[in-house]
Motif scaffolding. Structure first.
Motif, mmCIF file in Angstrom:
data_model
loop_
_atom_site.group_PDB
_atom_site.id
_atom_site.type_symbol
_atom_site.label_atom_id
_atom_site.label_comp_id
_atom_site.label_asym_id
_atom_site.label_seq_id
_atom_site.Cartn_x
_atom_site.Cartn_y
_atom_site.Cartn_z
ATOM 1 N N GLY A 97 34.328 37.482 45.285
ATOM 2 C CA GLY A 97 33.697 38.787 45.505
ATOM 3 C C GLY A 97 34.519 39.670 46.404
ATOM 4 N N PHE A 98 35.117 39.089 47.428
ATOM 5 C CA PHE A 98 35.976 39.856 48.327
ATOM 6 C C PHE A 98 37.185 40.407 47.581
ATOM 7 C CE2 PHE A 98 39.474 39.923 51.458
ATOM 8 C CZ PHE A 98 38.968 40.910 52.288
ATOM 9 N N MET A 99 37.800 39.582 46.735
ATOM 10 C CA MET A 99 38.966 40.035 45.976
ATOM 11 C C MET A 99 38.595 41.137 44.977
ATOM 12 S SD MET A 99 41.462 38.517 47.271
ATOM 13 C CE MET A 99 42.745 38.918 46.119
ATOM 14 N N PHE A 100 37.434 40.989 44.318
ATOM 15 C CA PHE A 100 36.999 42.035 43.388
ATOM 16 C C PHE A 100 36.711 43.340 44.118
ATOM 17 C CE2 PHE A 100 35.702 38.751 40.105
ATOM 18 C CZ PHE A 100 36.701 39.117 39.237
ATOM 19 N N SER A 101 36.117 43.257 45.295
ATOM 20 C CA SER A 101 35.819 44.492 46.039
ATOM 21 C C SER A 101 37.092 45.188 46.485
ATOM 22 C CB SER A 101 34.924 44.191 47.236
ATOM 23 O OG SER A 101 35.614 43.433 48.200
ATOM 24 N N ILE A 102 38.110 44.404 46.858
ATOM 25 C CA ILE A 102 39.388 45.010 47.244
ATOM 26 C C ILE A 102 40.053 45.655 46.037
ATOM 27 C CG2 ILE A 102 41.740 44.470 47.986
ATOM 28 C CD1 ILE A 102 40.611 42.444 49.878
ATOM 29 N N LYS A 103 40.051 44.967 44.900
ATOM 30 C CA LYS A 103 40.667 45.529 43.695
ATOM 31 C C LYS A 103 39.937 46.771 43.216
ATOM 32 C CE LYS A 103 43.992 42.646 42.843
ATOM 33 N NZ LYS A 103 45.366 43.051 42.855
ATOM 34 N N ARG A 104 38.611 46.773 43.309
ATOM 35 C CA ARG A 104 37.837 47.906 42.852
ATOM 36 C C ARG A 104 38.111 49.121 43.718
ATOM 37 N NH1 ARG A 104 31.725 46.984 42.623
ATOM 38 N NH2 ARG A 104 31.944 47.333 44.841
ATOM 39 N N LYS A 105 38.219 48.929 45.023
ATOM 40 C CA LYS A 105 38.505 50.050 45.907
ATOM 41 C C LYS A 105 39.890 50.619 45.634
ATOM 42 C CE LYS A 105 35.561 48.609 49.696
ATOM 43 N NZ LYS A 105 35.487 48.070 51.056
ATOM 44 N N SER A 106 40.882 49.745 45.440
ATOM 45 C CA SER A 106 42.215 50.238 45.168
ATOM 46 C C SER A 106 42.327 50.825 43.764
ATOM 47 C CB SER A 106 43.250 49.120 45.353
ATOM 48 O OG SER A 106 43.031 48.108 44.396
ATOM 49 N N PHE A 107 41.486 50.385 42.820
ATOM 50 C CA PHE A 107 41.534 50.895 41.457
ATOM 51 C C PHE A 107 40.961 52.310 41.388
ATOM 52 C CE2 PHE A 107 39.669 51.278 37.162
ATOM 53 C CZ PHE A 107 40.844 51.153 36.436
ATOM 54 N N PHE A 108 39.871 52.571 42.124
ATOM 55 C CA PHE A 108 39.239 53.872 42.051
ATOM 56 C C PHE A 108 39.856 54.892 43.015
ATOM 57 C CE2 PHE A 108 35.668 51.303 40.331
ATOM 58 C CZ PHE A 108 35.665 51.885 39.070
ATOM 59 N N ASN A 109 40.623 54.477 43.970
ATOM 60 C CA ASN A 109 41.221 55.426 44.924
ATOM 61 C C ASN A 109 42.588 55.847 44.516
ATOM 62 O OD1 ASN A 109 39.036 55.529 46.588
ATOM 63 N ND2 ASN A 109 39.723 53.854 47.872
#
Length: 109
Positions: A97-109
């Motif tokens: 979950g931590f890795m997905f949240s980091i990837k999602r933040k970097s994907f949308f920013n």
């Protein structure tokens, strides 16, 4: 030496007209103050650098014991948790979950 003396004599013979002597004096004093502050800042940085290196040199002699104690602490805390399958499952889910949240933040920013 003759060239330097010739340059000095040439500068002595040259006359400069200053329209505003107060402004020239103020500007000269500012330049002198800037040079002094640069020298003081350089001295402060050297002293700060030497002071900040001292703890590193002191700790360098004990670095092996520090690393061993930190590694021992991490292993003593984590290994018993990983033997239990439910804790292992929980840790894997949290890391995923931590890795997905980091990837999602970097994907949308």
């Amino acid at each position: 030496m003759n060239e330097i003396e010739a340059l000095v004599q040439k500068e002595k013979d040259t006359s400069y007209n200053q329209r505003n002597k107060d402004l020239f004096t103020f500007y000269t004093l500012i330049l002198i103050n800037q040079e002094e502050s640069k020298r003081r800042q350089k001295n402060r940085l050297i002293v700060f650098g030497l002071i900040s290196i001292a703890p590193a040199l002191i700790l360098m002699f004990n670095i092996e014991s520090i690393i061993n104690s930190l590694l021992n602490l991490v292993l003593n805390l984590s290994l018993p948790l990983l033997y239990n399958p439910s804790y292992s499952y929980l840790v894997c889910i949290l890391l995923t979950g931590f890795m997905f949240s980091i990837k999602r933040k970097s994907f949308f920013n």
